[in-house]
Design an enzyme around this catalytic site. Structure first.
Site, PDB file in Angstrom:
ATOM      1  CE1 TYR A 114      -3.727  -1.578   5.501  1.00  0.00           C
ATOM      2  CE2 TYR A 114      -3.589   0.668   4.683  1.00  0.00           C
ATOM      3  CZ  TYR A 114      -3.713  -0.685   4.450  1.00  0.00           C
ATOM      4  OH  TYR A 114      -3.821  -1.158   3.163  1.00  0.00           O
ATOM      5  CB  SER A 146      -0.858   0.004   1.267  1.00  0.00           C
ATOM      6  OG  SER A 146      -1.524   1.248   1.398  1.00  0.00           O
TER       7      SER A 146
HETATM    8  P1  NAP Z   1     -11.422  -5.979   0.461  1.00  0.00           P
HETATM    9  O1  NAP Z   1     -12.351  -5.703  -0.652  1.00  0.00           O
HETATM   10  O2  NAP Z   1     -11.884  -5.774   1.865  1.00  0.00           O
HETATM   11  O3  NAP Z   1     -10.834  -7.457   0.296  1.00  0.00           O
HETATM   12  C1  NAP Z   1     -10.026  -8.043   1.288  1.00  0.00           C
HETATM   13  C2  NAP Z   1      -9.903  -9.529   1.026  1.00  0.00           C
HETATM   14  O4  NAP Z   1      -9.074 -10.101   2.058  1.00  0.00           O
HETATM   15  C3  NAP Z   1     -11.238 -10.233   1.073  1.00  0.00           C
HETATM   16  O5  NAP Z   1     -11.305 -11.177   0.039  1.00  0.00           O
HETATM   17  C4  NAP Z   1     -11.223 -10.932   2.434  1.00  0.00           C
HETATM   18  O6  NAP Z   1     -11.968 -12.142   2.349  1.00  0.00           O
HETATM   19  C5  NAP Z   1      -9.739 -11.245   2.569  1.00  0.00           C
HETATM   20  N1  NAP Z   1      -9.374 -11.508   3.960  1.00  0.00           N
HETATM   21  C6  NAP Z   1      -9.556 -10.703   5.030  1.00  0.00           C
HETATM   22  N2  NAP Z   1      -9.129 -11.331   6.145  1.00  0.00           N
HETATM   23  C7  NAP Z   1      -8.675 -12.554   5.755  1.00  0.00           C
HETATM   24  C8  NAP Z   1      -8.113 -13.651   6.451  1.00  0.00           C
HETATM   25  N3  NAP Z   1      -7.923 -13.631   7.777  1.00  0.00           N
HETATM   26  N4  NAP Z   1      -7.743 -14.754   5.733  1.00  0.00           N
HETATM   27  C9  NAP Z   1      -7.933 -14.784   4.403  1.00  0.00           C
HETATM   28  N5  NAP Z   1      -8.463 -13.782   3.686  1.00  0.00           N
HETATM   29  C10 NAP Z   1      -8.823 -12.670   4.369  1.00  0.00           C
HETATM   30  O7  NAP Z   1     -10.103  -5.048   0.331  1.00  0.00           O
HETATM   31  P2  NAP Z   1      -9.101  -4.769  -0.896  1.00  0.00           P
HETATM   32  O8  NAP Z   1      -9.059  -3.314  -1.082  1.00  0.00           O
HETATM   33  O9  NAP Z   1      -9.389  -5.649  -2.041  1.00  0.00           O
HETATM   34  O10 NAP Z   1      -7.739  -5.186  -0.181  1.00  0.00           O
HETATM   35  C11 NAP Z   1      -6.839  -6.137  -0.727  1.00  0.00           C
HETATM   36  C12 NAP Z   1      -5.427  -5.721  -0.341  1.00  0.00           C
HETATM   37  O11 NAP Z   1      -5.142  -4.437  -0.906  1.00  0.00           O
HETATM   38  C13 NAP Z   1      -5.186  -5.579   1.163  1.00  0.00           C
HETATM   39  O12 NAP Z   1      -3.913  -6.126   1.470  1.00  0.00           O
HETATM   40  C14 NAP Z   1      -5.188  -4.076   1.381  1.00  0.00           C
HETATM   41  O13 NAP Z   1      -4.410  -3.700   2.483  1.00  0.00           O
HETATM   42  C15 NAP Z   1      -4.563  -3.619   0.074  1.00  0.00           C
HETATM   43  N6  NAP Z   1      -4.822  -2.215  -0.276  1.00  0.00           N
HETATM   44  C16 NAP Z   1      -6.093  -1.741  -0.470  1.00  0.00           C
HETATM   45  C17 NAP Z   1      -6.271  -0.417  -0.793  1.00  0.00           C
HETATM   46  C18 NAP Z   1      -7.639   0.188  -1.004  1.00  0.00           C
HETATM   47  O14 NAP Z   1      -7.759   1.425  -1.027  1.00  0.00           O
HETATM   48  N7  NAP Z   1      -8.673  -0.603  -1.187  1.00  0.00           N
HETATM   49  C19 NAP Z   1      -5.175   0.441  -0.911  1.00  0.00           C
HETATM   50  C20 NAP Z   1      -3.908  -0.070  -0.719  1.00  0.00           C
HETATM   51  C21 NAP Z   1      -3.731  -1.394  -0.411  1.00  0.00           C
HETATM   52  P3  NAP Z   1     -12.836 -12.804   3.550  1.00  0.00           P
HETATM   53  O15 NAP Z   1     -13.436 -11.672   4.306  1.00  0.00           O
HETATM   54  O16 NAP Z   1     -13.821 -13.644   2.790  1.00  0.00           O
HETATM   55  O17 NAP Z   1     -11.832 -13.597   4.334  1.00  0.00           O
END
Ligand code: NAP
Length: 251
Positions: free
Chosen positions: A149, A136
């Site tokens: 975070y 991130s």
């Molecule tokens: P999201 O839509 O909330 O998706 C998160 C995913 O992680 C879901 O599929 C969730 O599935 C899974 N997850 C959560 N806890 C878990 C666990 N204990 N074991 C296995 N899977 C788990 O968020 P996203 O934005 O796609 O985030 C994906 C990545 O991108 C993360 O690492 C986040 O930090 C990073 N990121 C996001 C952003 C942003 O603005 N969205 C920016 C920078 C970085 P379940 O709930 O079904 O387990």
């Protein structure tokens, strides 16, 4: 057929990555806690497998890896996309909730460590392995309320950089894709399903989509084997830093 593992494939960036890597010809094995959502995504796809996975639970990882190795068969496993992660809360350090900090470190740092340790022998044996960690901009910057975070994503970045050095001479590439604002379930999770507060994060600006990040991931993992993309830092045009975001005035 090359096999890619994607953690957190049930929503957002992970879901888009499952679809994109499948489209690009990979067998995709994905894991998350919500197996029903995962199966809904992989069901219509050939050569895609959904498995229950909680990256904070070592027993769950053991089961996932055993089943994934069996599903990949003789092709082995070449790509690991460590995507599962979350931000929890927005309290200052003075008001920090230790339970949330611990959960973020378990998920964003220890989860990646465990998955990487468990699959590294497979990745090396493939002869052209790739670990792609979804970091991130929070691994590069800090912002008020983001202490837990940003600390976890700085830690993840340090682990990624360490792996890059430790794996020198082995047939495994190491990449970090570090996004800025992406509209997914991320803010809903951060604000405990408060949809109005979550929507406000993206108000008046065009955020990235899960597909935009899947595009970066797919590009990095489809370069020739001798090309290691170390880092991709990607933000919306309207975002210059974690806090400098241009928003169109609302009438
Ligand atoms: P999201 O839509 O909330 O998706 C998160 C995913 O992680 C879901 O599929 C969730 O599935 C899974 N997850 C959560 N806890 C878990 C666990 N204990 N074991 C296995 N899977 C788990 O968020 P996203 O934005 O796609 O985030 C994906 C990545 O991108 C993360 O690492 C986040 O930090 C990073 N990121 C996001 C952003 C942003 O603005 N969205 C920016 C920078 C970085 P379940 O709930 O079904 O387990």
């Amino acid at each position: 057929m090359k096999t890619a593992i994607v953690t957190g494939g049930s929503a957002g960036i992970g879901e888009a990555t499952v679809r994109r890597l499948h489209h690009d010809g990979f067998r995709v094995i994905t894991g998350a806690r919500r197996l029903d959502k995962l199966e809904h995504i992989t069901g219509p796809l050939d050569h895609a497998t959904a498995l229950s996975l909680d990256v904070t639970d070592p027993d769950s990882i053991d089961r996932f890896v055993a089943d994934a190795v069996a599903a990949a068969g003789d092709d082995g496993i070449a790509v690991l996309v460590n995507n599962a992660g979350a931000a929890l809360g927005l309290e200052s350090v003075a008001e920090a909730r230790e339970d949330l900090w611990q959960r973020m470190f378990e998920l964003n740092v220890m989860g990646v460590l465990r998955m990487t340790k468990a699959l590294l022998p497979q990745l090396i044996a493939s002869g052209d392995g790739h670990i792609l960690n979804v970091g991130s901009i929070a691994g590069f910057e800090t912002y008020p309320g983001g202490g837990g975070y940003t600390a976890s994503k700085h830690a993840l970045r340090a682990v990624t950089r360490t792996l890059r050095i430790e794996l020198l001479g082995k047939p495994v590439r190491v990449t970090e894709v570090a996004p800025g604002l992406v509209e997914t379930e991320f803010s809903l999770v951060r604000f405990e399903q408060d949809a109005k507060r979550a929507k406000g994060v993206y108000s008046g600006m065009q955020p990235l989509t899960g597909e935009d990040i899947a595009d970066c991931i797919a590009w990095a993992v489809t370069r020739p084997a001798h090309v290691n993309i170390d880092e991709i830092l990607v933000r919306p045009r309207a975002q210059a830093t974690a806090t400098a975001v241009y928003r169109e005035p609302t009438s």
